[in-house]
Each structure stands twice: as C-alpha cells, then as structure tokens.
Design a protein around this motif. Structure first.
Motif, PDB file in Angstrom:
ATOM      1  N   TYR A 232       0.822  -1.205   0.000  1.00 17.14           N
ATOM      2  CA  TYR A 232       0.000   0.000   0.000  1.00 17.14           C
ATOM      3  C   TYR A 232       0.859   1.260   0.000  1.00 17.14           C
ATOM      4  CZ  TYR A 232      -3.599   3.322   0.921  1.00 17.14           C
ATOM      5  OH  TYR A 232      -4.427   4.394   0.794  1.00 17.14           O
ATOM      6  N   PHE A 233       1.933   1.203   0.798  1.00 14.50           N
ATOM      7  CA  PHE A 233       2.773   2.392   0.909  1.00 14.50           C
ATOM      8  C   PHE A 233       3.931   2.395  -0.068  1.00 14.50           C
ATOM      9  CE2 PHE A 233       0.567   2.657   5.005  1.00 14.50           C
ATOM     10  CZ  PHE A 233       0.101   3.957   4.891  1.00 14.50           C
ATOM     11  N   GLY A 234       3.729   1.873  -1.250  1.00 17.82           N
ATOM     12  CA  GLY A 234       4.673   2.201  -2.299  1.00 17.82           C
ATOM     13  C   GLY A 234       5.569   1.126  -2.858  1.00 17.82           C
ATOM     14  N   ALA A 235       5.650  -0.049  -2.239  1.00 16.44           N
ATOM     15  CA  ALA A 235       6.493  -1.072  -2.853  1.00 16.44           C
ATOM     16  C   ALA A 235       5.799  -1.531  -4.128  1.00 16.44           C
ATOM     17  CB  ALA A 235       6.700  -2.239  -1.892  1.00 16.44           C
ATOM     18  N   LYS A 236       6.354  -1.158  -5.273  1.00 13.44           N
ATOM     19  CA  LYS A 236       5.669  -1.325  -6.557  1.00 13.44           C
ATOM     20  C   LYS A 236       5.500  -2.790  -6.962  1.00 13.44           C
ATOM     21  CE  LYS A 236       5.009   2.949  -7.952  1.00 13.44           C
ATOM     22  NZ  LYS A 236       5.251   3.430  -6.603  1.00 13.44           N
ATOM     23  N   ILE A 237       6.207  -3.661  -6.280  1.00 12.13           N
ATOM     24  CA  ILE A 237       6.259  -5.045  -6.754  1.00 12.13           C
ATOM     25  C   ILE A 237       4.922  -5.785  -6.637  1.00 12.13           C
ATOM     26  CG2 ILE A 237       7.218  -5.803  -4.545  1.00 12.13           C
ATOM     27  CD1 ILE A 237       8.782  -7.923  -6.056  1.00 12.13           C
ATOM     28  N   LEU A 238       4.065  -5.334  -5.712  1.00 14.79           N
ATOM     29  CA  LEU A 238       2.819  -6.068  -5.475  1.00 14.79           C
ATOM     30  C   LEU A 238       1.651  -5.096  -5.447  1.00 14.79           C
ATOM     31  CD1 LEU A 238       2.268  -9.030  -4.862  1.00 14.79           C
ATOM     32  CD2 LEU A 238       2.390  -8.496  -2.436  1.00 14.79           C
ATOM     33  N   HIS A 239       0.579  -5.461  -6.121  1.00 19.88           N
ATOM     34  CA  HIS A 239      -0.620  -4.621  -6.126  1.00 19.88           C
ATOM     35  C   HIS A 239      -1.259  -4.647  -4.722  1.00 19.88           C
ATOM     36  CE1 HIS A 239      -4.831  -3.669  -6.957  1.00 19.88           C
ATOM     37  NE2 HIS A 239      -4.392  -3.037  -8.022  1.00 19.88           N
ATOM     38  N   PRO A 240      -1.577  -3.478  -4.150  1.00 19.79           N
ATOM     39  CA  PRO A 240      -2.028  -3.436  -2.756  1.00 19.79           C
ATOM     40  C   PRO A 240      -3.219  -4.342  -2.427  1.00 19.79           C
ATOM     41  CG  PRO A 240      -1.744  -1.215  -3.622  1.00 19.79           C
ATOM     42  CD  PRO A 240      -1.472  -2.145  -4.752  1.00 19.79           C
ATOM     43  N   SER A 241      -4.211  -4.425  -3.310  1.00 17.24           N
ATOM     44  CA  SER A 241      -5.392  -5.254  -2.990  1.00 17.24           C
ATOM     45  C   SER A 241      -5.068  -6.734  -3.027  1.00 17.24           C
ATOM     46  CB  SER A 241      -6.515  -5.031  -3.999  1.00 17.24           C
ATOM     47  OG  SER A 241      -6.755  -3.684  -4.173  1.00 17.24           O
ATOM     48  N   SER A 242      -3.937  -7.063  -3.661  1.00 13.62           N
ATOM     49  CA  SER A 242      -3.710  -8.476  -3.947  1.00 13.62           C
ATOM     50  C   SER A 242      -3.352  -9.293  -2.712  1.00 13.62           C
ATOM     51  CB  SER A 242      -2.626  -8.637  -5.005  1.00 13.62           C
ATOM     52  OG  SER A 242      -1.402  -8.182  -4.482  1.00 13.62           O
ATOM     53  N   VAL A 243      -2.977  -8.648  -1.624  1.00 18.49           N
ATOM     54  CA  VAL A 243      -2.610  -9.423  -0.440  1.00 18.49           C
ATOM     55  C   VAL A 243      -3.857 -10.014   0.234  1.00 18.49           C
ATOM     56  CG1 VAL A 243      -1.397  -9.387   1.774  1.00 18.49           C
ATOM     57  CG2 VAL A 243      -0.581  -7.949  -0.105  1.00 18.49           C
ATOM     58  N   ARG A 244      -4.958  -9.268   0.178  1.00 21.19           N
ATOM     59  CA  ARG A 244      -6.136  -9.640   0.980  1.00 21.19           C
ATOM     60  C   ARG A 244      -6.717 -11.035   0.689  1.00 21.19           C
ATOM     61  NH1 ARG A 244     -11.090  -7.157   0.016  1.00 21.19           N
ATOM     62  NH2 ARG A 244      -9.821  -5.571  -0.997  1.00 21.19           N
ATOM     63  N   PRO A 245      -7.047 -11.356  -0.567  1.00 23.35           N
ATOM     64  CA  PRO A 245      -7.631 -12.690  -0.790  1.00 23.35           C
ATOM     65  C   PRO A 245      -6.709 -13.815  -0.319  1.00 23.35           C
ATOM     66  CG  PRO A 245      -7.832 -11.336  -2.762  1.00 23.35           C
ATOM     67  CD  PRO A 245      -6.961 -10.575  -1.814  1.00 23.35           C
ATOM     68  N   ALA A 246      -5.408 -13.667  -0.579  1.00 26.44           N
ATOM     69  CA  ALA A 246      -4.454 -14.704  -0.160  1.00 26.44           C
ATOM     70  C   ALA A 246      -4.390 -14.772   1.361  1.00 26.44           C
ATOM     71  CB  ALA A 246      -3.073 -14.414  -0.734  1.00 26.44           C
ATOM     72  N   ALA A 247      -4.372 -13.625   2.007  1.00 19.48           N
ATOM     73  CA  ALA A 247      -4.287 -13.590   3.469  1.00 19.48           C
ATOM     74  C   ALA A 247      -5.531 -14.230   4.078  1.00 19.48           C
ATOM     75  CB  ALA A 247      -4.128 -12.153   3.950  1.00 19.48           C
ATOM     76  N   GLU A 248      -6.687 -13.884   3.547  1.00 19.37           N
ATOM     77  CA  GLU A 248      -7.926 -14.452   4.100  1.00 19.37           C
ATOM     78  C   GLU A 248      -7.966 -15.964   3.934  1.00 19.37           C
ATOM     79  OE1 GLU A 248     -11.085 -12.080   2.425  1.00 19.37           O
ATOM     80  OE2 GLU A 248     -10.554 -10.413   3.776  1.00 19.37           O
ATOM     81  N   ALA A 249      -7.484 -16.438   2.800  1.00 17.82           N
ATOM     82  CA  ALA A 249      -7.481 -17.884   2.564  1.00 17.82           C
ATOM     83  C   ALA A 249      -6.210 -18.543   3.124  1.00 17.82           C
ATOM     84  CB  ALA A 249      -7.603 -18.165   1.071  1.00 17.82           C
ATOM     85  N   GLN A 250      -5.333 -17.737   3.734  1.00 18.32           N
ATOM     86  CA  GLN A 250      -4.081 -18.255   4.324  1.00 18.32           C
ATOM     87  C   GLN A 250      -3.238 -19.030   3.319  1.00 18.32           C
ATOM     88  OE1 GLN A 250      -3.666 -19.133   8.186  1.00 18.32           O
ATOM     89  NE2 GLN A 250      -4.928 -17.377   8.626  1.00 18.32           N
ATOM     90  N   ILE A 251      -3.139 -18.479   2.130  1.00 17.38           N
ATOM     91  CA  ILE A 251      -2.311 -19.127   1.110  1.00 17.38           C
ATOM     92  C   ILE A 251      -1.007 -18.345   0.961  1.00 17.38           C
ATOM     93  CG2 ILE A 251      -2.152 -19.767  -1.333  1.00 17.38           C
ATOM     94  CD1 ILE A 251      -5.271 -19.918  -1.231  1.00 17.38           C
ATOM     95  N   PRO A 252       0.125 -18.997   1.164  1.00 18.10           N
ATOM     96  CA  PRO A 252       1.393 -18.284   1.065  1.00 18.10           C
ATOM     97  C   PRO A 252       1.609 -17.677  -0.323  1.00 18.10           C
ATOM     98  CG  PRO A 252       1.745 -20.596   1.668  1.00 18.10           C
ATOM     99  CD  PRO A 252       0.285 -20.413   1.476  1.00 18.10           C
TER     100      PRO A 252
END
Ligand code: ASP
Ligand code: MG
Length: 442
Positions: free
Chosen positions: A254-274
C-alpha cells in the motif's frame, strides 16, 4: 459445491516477464518445472500503457494519432511473434491472430469511443499474451487448457470481485491437476461488459484465483528477486526480504512497494495461502515468502508513497466538541476519497489523501469547519516491521535517522506494523537513504 482437493499452484507472470521472446521462453521453462498450476499472465510490458494512450487519443478525437499508435504496437507484436515462432509451423496461425486483433483495433479508431469500448481496448493486451503463450507451449508439445478470465472473473457494481462466482466457475473448469492458463487484470462487470481490476490488477487476479481454488501457493514472478527492504531505484545496498507476514506485506504494497498490487494481499491472506515473490530471470533466488507466520520482530523494510496532499483544518469549534471528527470524515466519505494518515491536536486535524480528484470540492466543504491549509507534493515514508510498538527505541532510531529532515506529520501505533512520517517529496531520497543507513546499518 466447490471441492478443490487438488494440489495446484497459481503462477502469475508480470509484464516484463512476458515482455520479450527470450523471457517468455523462460516463463515456459518455469511453468514446466513448477508442476500443475494455473498460470496468470499480464500483457507484454508496455502494451497496456500503449492501449491507454490509444483510448486517450480517441477521447481527444485524435484518431489519426491513435491509428499511428495502433500501427506501432502492431509492428512490435509482429516482430515479437516472428522471432518467437521462427521456423515453427504455427507461425502463420499466430500472425493471422495478431493481424485480426489489430484489424479490430484499427476499426475501433474509426468509431465513437465509449467507456465500454475503452475497457475492451484495455483488455486486448492480456488476451494476446495468453493466446501467444498458449501457442508457444503447444509448439513445444505442451498443451495447456486456456480459461478465459472473461468467463470466470466478475466484479459487482462497486467493482468488488465476486469470489463465489469465481470459485464455482473454476470448479467447473478445473477437474484435474493439470496446466491451465488465464488472463490477469481483465473481467466482466455487473452489466456483463468487459472490464478490469485496475492498473497492475493481474496480481489481484492471481490472488483471487489462488483463494478460489485453494491453491497451495501463489507465486508472483517479476523482474526483481523479491520485495526489497528499501526502494532499489533510489537507495544503494537494498536487499530482498526473505519473509514477511501478510500484514507487513499489505502495508508495504500500500505504501509504495511497486512489486505487489495493494489489494492483492487480501484474498491470499484471508485464505491463508502463502505468496512467493520470485524473479523470472533468476528463478534460483529465494525471493520473498509472504505467509501468516511472521518470523522475528523488528524493522523489515521502508517504503515511500508519493503524490500525497496534506490537509490541515484548524477550528476553535473542535475544542471540547464531540462529533467533530465524524462530520469532518463524512466529507471524505461523500467524495469517496480515502484517507491515509491522520493526526490531531485540540484545535486542528491534519489528514492526508493520495487523490486530488475531488480536492477542490473537499476543500470547499471543509471551509465550513474552519481554516483549511494545503500542502501538496508530500511523501509518506513508512517503516514496516513486526510488533514495532512493543520494542523500545524504534521511534528514536527512526527520528535519529531523520534528524536533518523536516517532518510534517507522524503516525505511530495505528497498527503494530508501521511507523509513518510525512515529508516534502524533495526530501524523500535523502530520508530513504538516511533510514537505510540507520536502520539496516549500512
Ligand atoms: N496489464 C495491466 C497493467 O499493465 C495489468 C497488470 O499487468 O497487472 O496495468
Ligand atoms: Mg504488475
């Protein structure tokens, strides 16, 4: 019902990973080596930018320039395909496909542009990259199943992806551990029209697909060996972070690391998928592993987000009043503008936003509350780690590093994962370098 008992990974490759025939072949090798998976591709690098340009030119009624841009892009694809399929019996099939795609784009330049047409222009990059990759693999005797994202990925009227629909649709199509390929970024909207998950949205697609099929891992392949502990374009001696928790990764994205789209962490985190971040050109490098277990505490990384506007509202009415902040925040809610940082004193509130789209209207409304001051061209610098408040001396270290820099706002304690400061954008590079030296001892 969805019963994914299959052991599969999701492998997502970004624009630069598919950007040249050489790297596309690398992607092919990685897919074969990783085993059964759903491969999610971005458009070839530069393509979406070019498609955006074409749509902008059409909106400006510059159809000649739009046509010229279409033509340049077409030449690029022809060169790419000629090199990739050099000597292959599929060459003419692929060239015909490219010809057909660009004929449609040429025709569009003669039409009146509409929002739906614009979104369908933007979708062409992923539609081409996946089809070309499919043929490249087939050419090597490796048949994958092509799933159209337009049949499985859907967003509602608030642009929220429909995970339930995605699960069902994929469940129908993925029956066995095999190799599948689909487009990142593109989807259909509530009207059934072609739409997208916003720029950089392929990571989001991959994470949603991973959650939908209960993948055992989601891999995001780019051109860098993981998320770095500081911005490698600005700071010397950065290094990849080996492990991050989902919360830390979300803050960094969210705060600028361009490598990963900010929304993209949420679905994986919720499903606990590394989620594993890997480098296509250096597959042997460890990269970064993001998962629910966070390892040792301490500071992991520094990121920066530019284009921030700070708004200060000074008001005598705030003194001893309740409900003031609620009314103030309602202004931002009304204009659907999200707030990143907040600091308050008894007589003033400072807030930062990262979109100037409704700034004028917001300021006009805020004037009713008191005096409004604006600071543009600000940067949020965010220090991310685990359990930062529970360790003594973290804040001191941060401020010690920044002692020569004018700090406009400070936020600490909002989450256990971050300390953020707001600085003038022209101090950003100095701040990042100083923090790197102090926090990581270079
Ligand atoms: N091709 C799209 C873009 O450039 C989506 C992506 O690559 O993630 O924004
Ligand atoms: Mg990307």
């Amino acid at each position: 019902m969805c019963t994914f008992a299959l052991l599969m990974k999701v492998l997502k490759f970004g624009g630069t990973s598919v950007g040249s025939p050489v790297s596309l072949r690398k992607v092919g090798e990685i897919v074969r080596a990783e085993g059964p998976s759903v491969v999610v591709l971005s458009a070839f690098s530069g393509t979406t930018n070019s498609l955006v340009k074409i749509s902008e030119l059409l909106k400006d009624q510059q159809s000649d320039l739009a046509l010229a841009e279409v033509d340049d892009l077409k030449k690029h694809y022809q060169t790419y395909v000629n090199s990739l399929f050099d000597g292959s019996k599929l060459l003419s099939t692929v060239l015909d496909f490219v010809e057909e795609k660009f004929r449609s784009l040429e025709q569009i330049t003669r039409k009146l542009i509409t929002p739906a047409l614009e979104r369908s222009i933007l979708a062409q990059g992923e539609l081409m990259s996946t089809q070309i990759f499919y043929w490249m693999m087939l050419d090597g005797g490796f048949e994958m199943e092509l799933i159209s994202a337009l049949d499985v990925m859907r967003i509602d009227q608030h642009a929220e992806p429909d995970l339930k629909f995605l699960k069902e649709a994929l469940n129908e199509r993925i029956k066995a551990e095999n190799y599948y390929i689909t487009q990142g970024y593109i989807c259909r909207n509530a009207f059934g029209e072609i739409d997208n998950l916003k720029r950089g949205g392929s990571d989001y697609s991959a994470s949603l697909i991973g959650a939908a099929i209960d993948a055992n891992e989601i891999q995001i392949w780019t051109d860098i060996d993981g998320m770095h502990n500081n911005d490698p374009r600005i700071v010397d001696h950065t290094r990849p972070i080996e492990r991050l928790s989902f919360a830390e990764a979300a803050e960094l994205a969210y705060f600028g690391a361009k490598i990963l789209h900010p929304s993209s962490v949420r679905p994986a985190a919720e499903a606990q998928i590394p989620v594993r971040l890997k480098n296509t050109m250096k597959p042997e490098a460890h990269g970064t592993l993001i998962s629910s277990d966070s390892d040792s505490g301490g500071i992991k990384a520094i990121a920066a987000k530019d284009g921030i506007t700070a708004i200060k509202v000074k008001s005598a009415h705030m003194l001893l009043a309740y409900g003031f902040l609620k009314r103030l925040f309602e202004v931002f809610e009304w204009y659907r503008t999200s707030i990143d940082m907040i600091t308050t004193s008894e007589v003033a509130v400072s807030i930062t936003i990262d979109s100037d789209e409704h700034l004028e209207a917001i300021v006009e409304d805020l004037n009713k509350f008191g005096t409004v001051e604006l600071d543009r061209d600000q940067t949020i610098i965010c220090v991310v780690g685990d359990n930062l408040q529970e360790q003594s001396g973290i804040a001191v270290k941060v401020f010690e590093a920044l002692k020569d820099i004018n700090i406009r706002m400070i936020s600490f304690g909002g989450s256990k994962n971050n300390v953020s400061v707001l600085v003038d954008t022209h101090s950003k590079n100095q701040a990042l370098q100083a923090l790197n030296e102090h926090l990581f001892n270079y």
